[in-house]
Design an enzyme around this catalytic site. Structure first.
Site, short mmCIF file in Angstrom:
data_model
loop_
_atom_site.label_atom_id
_atom_site.label_comp_id
_atom_site.label_asym_id
_atom_site.label_seq_id
_atom_site.Cartn_x
_atom_site.Cartn_y
_atom_site.Cartn_z
N TRP A 72 -36.49 -70.42 -56.87
CA TRP A 72 -37.61 -69.79 -57.58
C TRP A 72 -37.10 -69.61 -59.00
O TRP A 72 -36.19 -68.82 -59.24
CB TRP A 72 -37.94 -68.45 -56.92
CG TRP A 72 -39.18 -67.77 -57.37
CD1 TRP A 72 -40.45 -68.01 -56.92
CD2 TRP A 72 -39.29 -66.70 -58.31
NE1 TRP A 72 -41.33 -67.16 -57.53
CE2 TRP A 72 -40.65 -66.35 -58.39
CE3 TRP A 72 -38.37 -66.00 -59.11
CZ2 TRP A 72 -41.12 -65.35 -59.22
CZ3 TRP A 72 -38.84 -65.00 -59.93
CH2 TRP A 72 -40.20 -64.68 -59.99
N CYS A 131 -35.60 -67.14 -54.15
CA CYS A 131 -34.71 -68.19 -53.67
C CYS A 131 -34.24 -67.95 -52.23
O CYS A 131 -34.12 -66.80 -51.80
CB CYS A 131 -33.46 -68.25 -54.55
SG CYS A 131 -33.84 -68.43 -56.28
N ASN A 178 -28.19 -67.56 -54.88
CA ASN A 178 -29.31 -66.66 -55.15
C ASN A 178 -28.78 -65.53 -56.03
O ASN A 178 -27.68 -65.03 -55.77
CB ASN A 178 -29.83 -66.00 -53.86
CG ASN A 178 -30.56 -66.97 -52.98
OD1 ASN A 178 -30.82 -68.11 -53.36
ND2 ASN A 178 -30.90 -66.51 -51.78
N GLY A 179 -29.57 -65.10 -57.00
CA GLY A 179 -29.12 -63.98 -57.83
C GLY A 179 -29.02 -64.42 -59.28
O GLY A 179 -29.51 -65.49 -59.65
N HIS A 237 -63.34 -42.65 -69.36
CA HIS A 237 -62.43 -42.54 -70.51
C HIS A 237 -62.02 -43.92 -71.04
O HIS A 237 -61.01 -44.04 -71.73
CB HIS A 237 -61.20 -41.72 -70.13
CG HIS A 237 -61.54 -40.33 -69.72
ND1 HIS A 237 -61.95 -39.37 -70.62
CD2 HIS A 237 -61.58 -39.74 -68.50
CE1 HIS A 237 -62.21 -38.25 -69.97
NE2 HIS A 237 -62.00 -38.45 -68.68
N LYS A 259 -54.13 -56.48 -54.35
CA LYS A 259 -54.33 -57.54 -53.34
C LYS A 259 -55.19 -58.65 -53.91
O LYS A 259 -54.88 -59.82 -53.76
CB LYS A 259 -55.00 -57.00 -52.06
CG LYS A 259 -54.17 -56.20 -51.12
CD LYS A 259 -53.16 -56.99 -50.33
CE LYS A 259 -51.86 -57.13 -51.08
NZ LYS A 259 -50.94 -56.02 -51.07
N GLU A 290 -53.33 -60.70 -56.66
CA GLU A 290 -52.23 -61.52 -56.15
C GLU A 290 -52.69 -62.82 -55.54
O GLU A 290 -52.09 -63.86 -55.74
CB GLU A 290 -51.49 -60.75 -55.04
CG GLU A 290 -50.59 -59.68 -55.52
CD GLU A 290 -49.74 -59.14 -54.38
OE1 GLU A 290 -50.32 -58.58 -53.43
OE2 GLU A 290 -48.51 -59.29 -54.45
N GLU A 339 -54.23 -50.45 -54.74
CA GLU A 339 -53.77 -51.45 -53.79
C GLU A 339 -54.82 -52.54 -53.58
O GLU A 339 -54.49 -53.74 -53.51
CB GLU A 339 -53.40 -50.76 -52.46
CG GLU A 339 -52.98 -51.66 -51.32
CD GLU A 339 -51.80 -52.58 -51.62
OE1 GLU A 339 -51.15 -52.44 -52.66
OE2 GLU A 339 -51.57 -53.50 -50.80
N LYS A 391 -41.90 -63.35 -51.84
CA LYS A 391 -42.03 -62.30 -50.82
C LYS A 391 -41.04 -61.18 -51.05
O LYS A 391 -41.36 -60.02 -50.88
CB LYS A 391 -41.85 -62.91 -49.43
CG LYS A 391 -42.03 -61.92 -48.28
CD LYS A 391 -43.44 -61.38 -48.23
CE LYS A 391 -43.63 -60.28 -47.21
NZ LYS A 391 -44.86 -59.52 -47.45
N ARG A 447 -40.97 -67.06 -48.81
CA ARG A 447 -40.40 -66.19 -49.85
C ARG A 447 -40.84 -66.63 -51.25
O ARG A 447 -40.70 -65.87 -52.20
CB ARG A 447 -38.87 -66.24 -49.77
CG ARG A 447 -38.33 -65.75 -48.44
CD ARG A 447 -36.85 -66.06 -48.33
NE ARG A 447 -36.09 -65.34 -49.32
CZ ARG A 447 -35.52 -64.16 -49.11
NH1 ARG A 447 -35.63 -63.59 -47.94
NH2 ARG A 447 -34.84 -63.57 -50.05
O1 M6R Z 1 -40.27 -55.60 -50.05
P1 M6R Z 1 -40.83 -54.52 -50.94
O2 M6R Z 1 -41.79 -53.65 -50.23
O3 M6R Z 1 -39.77 -53.74 -51.64
O4 M6R Z 1 -41.62 -55.32 -52.05
C1 M6R Z 1 -42.18 -54.66 -53.15
C2 M6R Z 1 -43.15 -55.55 -53.88
O5 M6R Z 1 -42.50 -56.67 -54.40
C3 M6R Z 1 -44.28 -56.01 -52.96
O6 M6R Z 1 -44.95 -54.94 -52.40
C4 M6R Z 1 -45.28 -56.89 -53.73
O7 M6R Z 1 -45.98 -56.14 -54.67
C5 M6R Z 1 -46.21 -57.57 -52.73
N1 M6R Z 1 -46.42 -58.93 -53.12
C6 M6R Z 1 -47.50 -56.86 -52.55
O8 M6R Z 1 -48.44 -57.56 -51.82
#
Ligand code: M6R
Length: 599
Positions: free
Chosen positions: A74, A2, A100-101, A495, A476, A479, A472, A594, A27
């Site tokens: 959101w 949000c 927000n929250g 395994h 990526k 996502e 990672e 974000k 975001r």
């Molecule tokens: O802002 P942060 O680095 O704390 O965020 C952590 C995760 O939410 C963030 O890395 C998320 O996994 C991303 N979408 C990765 O691409």
């Protein structure tokens, strides 16, 4: 997640609100709305979906006024629709709020309010705020808001307007809010991105603080009404940094920015073959390090464990922040907690940090966003200076986080007078050049992406310090392309995951030349024997690899400790191109935000 923007000044607030909401789009959100005050009446418009839906609505043209608040939602409590979108109102539509929250005791509060005759029309927890403020309002909005906040458990970034009062009340607990100080106008937002075009002068609200904002003045108070002296700070980021600069997506721009962003992270931190970072406390007594983070930052943390144990020789554990905070971890005074976060606002990471602080551990942040909550709560920090990262999928922040961890590990080694092979420093300085070199694989990766864009699953395998790179790479891809992908330590494949391998399974190997090279080639042979399609990311495409790999992505050679920086870049590009070929909105993939400011 949000976003909030508010405006009070001498101009029509609507364009400010719409433009601010657009700056917060990155975001992640699924509905949006605004409310503007004119001639003691509130005018509102809310829409499910994108901000463009608000703009398309003819009614927006009739909404103008010098005071307004707006929100991108959101969904957490209740589906994304107009009724659940913010701003929310009290029963008589005198008060509008954007929040927000999460209000944790909203069920109990709702029961009380309903009994008292309040009609709560949305499924959100946030609407409770409007009704509580209505309940307490006796001609003084500030008072009613502070009475309300004392009843609420949970987190809030909150803005409130009342049709009888020419002011915005803003309050924060656990969800960021920043006041922008302009010329005869003031803004309030949950993210500096929404303020930058208007002012660089900001005040960061801290938890349980309220701001009473009118067009040319503000005061900050605690919930008991005592005035607080807060400093005006300056945002260093520029509007230009927030633009795409000809790239199709922010993510691609950010991938290509890495020579520069990593340069900024290491700039001034290596002098005369010595690491110069200033940590504001004594590190000598540190016996154990705990790194906490989420998502991509957690992968950087795993690389950090290798670096800190091998270079600094300090036992290091890595914990998901969301797990750490609830598992009653054993923390001692001589422990150092490192919190890694691009945004500096991730709710779980912040909570884990607070848990460590409660137990008197020393805390250090590795953060990109200057002034963010985590950066202000840690005892000391290493800023990344990677510049704003807009793409939801983190790329340049990750390579800067790893760079910062290398600097920290070398610094701790230096502090203990352990011998250091100077070649690592030489290679560290060369890293930006090597990144430029590895970015040249972009064209080849586009072709590989085309070949695999319809795959249903992917495996990513790596060993040692490059195992987290495999994780990672898989994250990526998941996502932004919505393809199921898993990362594993290469040897772990036999395994279990080996059962998945057939001719439909692309397997990405991160295979640098190092002590484990022959072992990883054996793992490749195991995949080849089962008809899996191998994509090898390697700096030594020798005949053994050529025999088994379908595609070889050749990367420049570099010191093994630095290799995760180089090896992660082709994986970022692979995910990007596959997602782009699938016509996915790469910068705003579905369901993601974000910065994740709720649990
Ligand atoms: O802002 P942060 O680095 O704390 O965020 C952590 C995760 O939410 C963030 O890395 C998320 O996994 C991303 N979408 C990765 O691409």
């Amino acid at each position: 997640m949000c976003g909030i923007i508010g405006y009070i000044g001498q101009k029509n607030s609507t364009p400010f609100l719409i433009e601010g909401l657009k700056k917060l789009e990155y975001r992640g959100y699924d509905s949006a709305g605004l409310c503007v005050l004119k001639n003691k009446k509130l005018y509102t418009l809310k829409k499910k979906g994108k901000i463009a839906e608000l703009e398309k609505d003819q009614r927006l043209k009739n909404i103008s006024g010098l005071i307004g608040i707006a929100h991108t939602r959101w969904a957490t409590h209740g589906e994304p629709n107009e009724r659940n979108a913010h701003p929310h109102f009290d029963c008589h539509k005198n008060i509008a709020i954007a929040h927000n929250g999460i209000i944790e005791n909203h069920t109990a509060l709702k029961k009380i309010l309903t009994k008292e005759g309040h009609r709560i029309i949305s499924q959100t927890d946030s609407e409770i705020f409007a009704h509580l403020i209505e309940k307490f309002y006796q001609g003084n909005l500030e008072k009613a808001v502070s009475q309300t906040l004392k009843l609420v458990d949970g987190s809030y970034g909150l803005v409130v307007i009342h049709q009888q009062e020419n002011k915005i009340i803003a309050a924060r607990k656990g969800s960021p809010l920043i006041i922008g100080v302009g010329q005869n106008e003031m803004l309030v937002a949950s993210d500096t991105a929404a303020l930058l075009a208007h002012t660089k002068k900001v005040i960061y609200l801290d938890d349980e603080e309220m701001a009473i904002i009118s067009k040319d003045k503000y005061s900050i108070k605690n919930l008991d009404g005592q005035r607080l002296n807060k400093q005006i700070e300056e945002i260093k980021w520029t509007v230009a940094q927030m633009e795409k600069k000809g790239f199709k997506h922010f993510m691609l721009k950010e991938i290509f920015e890495q020579p520069q962003s990593v340069t900024e992270t290491i700039r001034g931190r290596i002098k005369n073959n010595k690491i110069k970072i200033s940590i504001g406390f004594n590190l000598e007594s540190i016996e154990r390090i705990i790194i906490t983070a989420c998502g991509t930052s957690w992968h950087a943390a795993l690389i950090g464990k290798y670096l800190l144990e091998q270079l600094a020789q300090i036992p290091t554990e890595v914990d998901y922040a969301s797990e750490f905070r609830y598992r009653q971890p054993l923390i001692r005074k001589n422990n150092l907690m490192i919190a890694i976060s691009q945004s500096g606002e991730t709710a779980d990471t912040l909570a884990a940090l607070r848990e460590a602080k409660k137990n008197q551990a020393k805390t250090l942040g590795i953060i990109n966003v200057v002034g963010s909550t985590i950066s202000r709560e840690v005892d000391s920090g290493i800023y990344l200076y990677a510049g704003p990262e807009i793409g939801v999928a983190s790329t340049k922040a990750f390579t800067s986080q790893v760079s910062a961890l290398i600097l920290l590990s070398l610094y701790l080694r230096q502090k203990q007078n352990l011998p250091l092979d100077k070649k690592i420093l030489v290679d560290l300085k060369k890293i930006p050049e090597k990144i430029k070199e590895v970015l040249q694989v972009d064209r080849q990766i586009k072709k590989i992406a085309f070949a695999f864009k319809d795959a249903r699953n992917f495996l990513y395998l790596g060993r040692g310090i490059n195992f987290p790179v495999a994780l990672e790479g898989a994250l990526k891809l998941k996502e932004i392309s919505y393809i199921h992908a898993e990362g594993y330590p290469a040897a772990e494949m036999k395994h279990g995951p080996i059962a998945l391998i057939d001719s439909q399974m692309p397997v990405v190997f991160i295979a640098p030349k190092n002590a484990l090279s022959s072992k990883i080639i054996s793992n490749m042979q195991e995949v080849k024997a089962r008809a899996g399609k191998i994509i090898a990311v390697t700096d030594y495409p020798d005949k053994e690899i050529k025999k088994v790999a379908e595609y070889i992505i050749k990367v420049p050679s570099i010191n093994n400790y630095l290799s995760p920086i180089i090896n992660s870049i082709p994986l970022q590009l692979l995910a990007y191109h596959i997602a782009d070929l699938k016509n996915i909105n790469v910068d705003k993939p579905r369901n993601l935000a974000k910065s994740v400011t709720v649990e």
